[in-house]
Design a protein around this motif. Structure first.
Motif, PDB file in Angstrom:
ATOM      1  N   GLU A  20       0.815  -1.210   0.000  1.00 42.57           N
ATOM      2  CA  GLU A  20       0.000   0.000   0.000  1.00 42.57           C
ATOM      3  C   GLU A  20       0.852   1.264   0.000  1.00 42.57           C
ATOM      4  OE1 GLU A  20      -2.847  -0.090   3.158  1.00 42.57           O
ATOM      5  OE2 GLU A  20      -3.865  -1.848   2.330  1.00 42.57           O
ATOM      6  N   ILE A  41      -2.888   3.118  -3.796  1.00 41.10           N
ATOM      7  CA  ILE A  41      -4.246   2.647  -3.554  1.00 41.10           C
ATOM      8  C   ILE A  41      -4.887   2.252  -4.878  1.00 41.10           C
ATOM      9  CG2 ILE A  41      -6.511   3.218  -2.617  1.00 41.10           C
ATOM     10  CD1 ILE A  41      -4.222   3.117  -0.539  1.00 41.10           C
ATOM     11  N   SER A  42      -5.009   0.946  -5.072  1.00 35.50           N
ATOM     12  CA  SER A  42      -5.666   0.404  -6.257  1.00 35.50           C
ATOM     13  C   SER A  42      -5.930  -1.073  -6.008  1.00 35.50           C
ATOM     14  CB  SER A  42      -4.787   0.563  -7.495  1.00 35.50           C
ATOM     15  OG  SER A  42      -5.388  -0.089  -8.590  1.00 35.50           O
ATOM     16  N   HIS A  43      -7.077  -1.539  -6.434  1.00 35.51           N
ATOM     17  CA  HIS A  43      -7.392  -2.960  -6.314  1.00 35.51           C
ATOM     18  C   HIS A  43      -7.063  -3.696  -7.603  1.00 35.51           C
ATOM     19  CE1 HIS A  43      -9.137  -2.368  -2.430  1.00 35.51           C
ATOM     20  NE2 HIS A  43      -9.868  -1.378  -2.895  1.00 35.51           N
ATOM     21  N   ASN A  44      -6.635  -2.957  -8.606  1.00 37.57           N
ATOM     22  CA  ASN A  44      -6.296  -3.521  -9.902  1.00 37.57           C
ATOM     23  C   ASN A  44      -4.778  -3.607 -10.012  1.00 37.57           C
ATOM     24  OD1 ASN A  44      -5.413  -3.325 -12.713  1.00 37.57           O
ATOM     25  ND2 ASN A  44      -7.587  -3.130 -13.211  1.00 37.57           N
ATOM     26  N   LYS A  45      -4.238  -4.812 -10.176  1.00 42.76           N
ATOM     27  CA  LYS A  45      -2.784  -4.988 -10.205  1.00 42.76           C
ATOM     28  C   LYS A  45      -2.124  -4.249 -11.371  1.00 42.76           C
ATOM     29  CE  LYS A  45      -2.422  -9.260  -7.679  1.00 42.76           C
ATOM     30  NZ  LYS A  45      -1.864 -10.595  -7.627  1.00 42.76           N
ATOM     31  N   GLU A  47      -3.161  -1.500 -12.834  1.00 40.28           N
ATOM     32  CA  GLU A  47      -3.170  -0.076 -12.492  1.00 40.28           C
ATOM     33  C   GLU A  47      -2.074   0.235 -11.467  1.00 40.28           C
ATOM     34  OE1 GLU A  47      -6.136   2.736 -10.013  1.00 40.28           O
ATOM     35  OE2 GLU A  47      -7.050   1.781 -11.790  1.00 40.28           O
ATOM     36  N   LYS A  48      -1.886  -0.658 -10.498  1.00 40.04           N
ATOM     37  CA  LYS A  48      -0.863  -0.444  -9.477  1.00 40.04           C
ATOM     38  C   LYS A  48       0.536  -0.460 -10.079  1.00 40.04           C
ATOM     39  CE  LYS A  48      -1.335  -1.641  -5.173  1.00 40.04           C
ATOM     40  NZ  LYS A  48      -1.410  -2.384  -3.893  1.00 40.04           N
ATOM     41  N   MET A  51       1.147   2.717 -11.772  1.00 42.96           N
ATOM     42  CA  MET A  51       1.413   3.791 -10.815  1.00 42.96           C
ATOM     43  C   MET A  51       2.893   3.793 -10.432  1.00 42.96           C
ATOM     44  SD  MET A  51      -1.945   3.356  -8.358  1.00 42.96           S
ATOM     45  CE  MET A  51      -1.432   4.540  -7.131  1.00 42.96           C
TER      46      MET A  51
END
Length: 106
Positions: A20, A41-45, A47-48, A51
């Motif tokens: 996180e 903060i993302s629940h999509n790998k 997208e993370k 980032m």
């Protein structure tokens, strides 16, 4: 140079893809000029990982990571040191003074 380390308290997070918080260290030579903590903060790998890549680190030091994270990091020419655990400050010191080695690329 910018070094990114996923953190959990004062330690390296067990998994980059589930972390996180990411701590960025801005370094010149073996001196830390500045550091900051970035929330991931993302629940999509996917997208993370985007980032993390968008932060444009030169090096990522982490413990475990998924294969897709590893592939994306290598595809973006970011140096990766994986499967490292311990206190962030201690690991960073070892890296800055040449005790950690880069993971070989595929």
């Amino acid at each position: 140079m910018t070094i990114a380390i996923p953190i959990f308290g004062k330690r390296i997070s067990p998994r980059l893809d589930l972390a996180e918080n990411l701590k960025l260290f801005y370094v010149k030579g073996n001196k830390i000029l500045k550091s900051e903590v970035i929330r991931l903060i993302s629940h999509n790998k996917l997208e993370k990982i985007n980032m993390v890549i968008d932060l444009n680190p030169d090096v990522i030091i982490c413990n475990g990571l998924s294969e897709i994270f590893e592939e994306e990091i290598e595809k973006n020419n970011i140096k990766l040191i994986s499967w490292i655990h311990g206190e962030v400050d201690e690991v960073l010191h070892k890296y800055l003074f040449g005790s950690l080695k880069f993971k070989s690329t595929k």
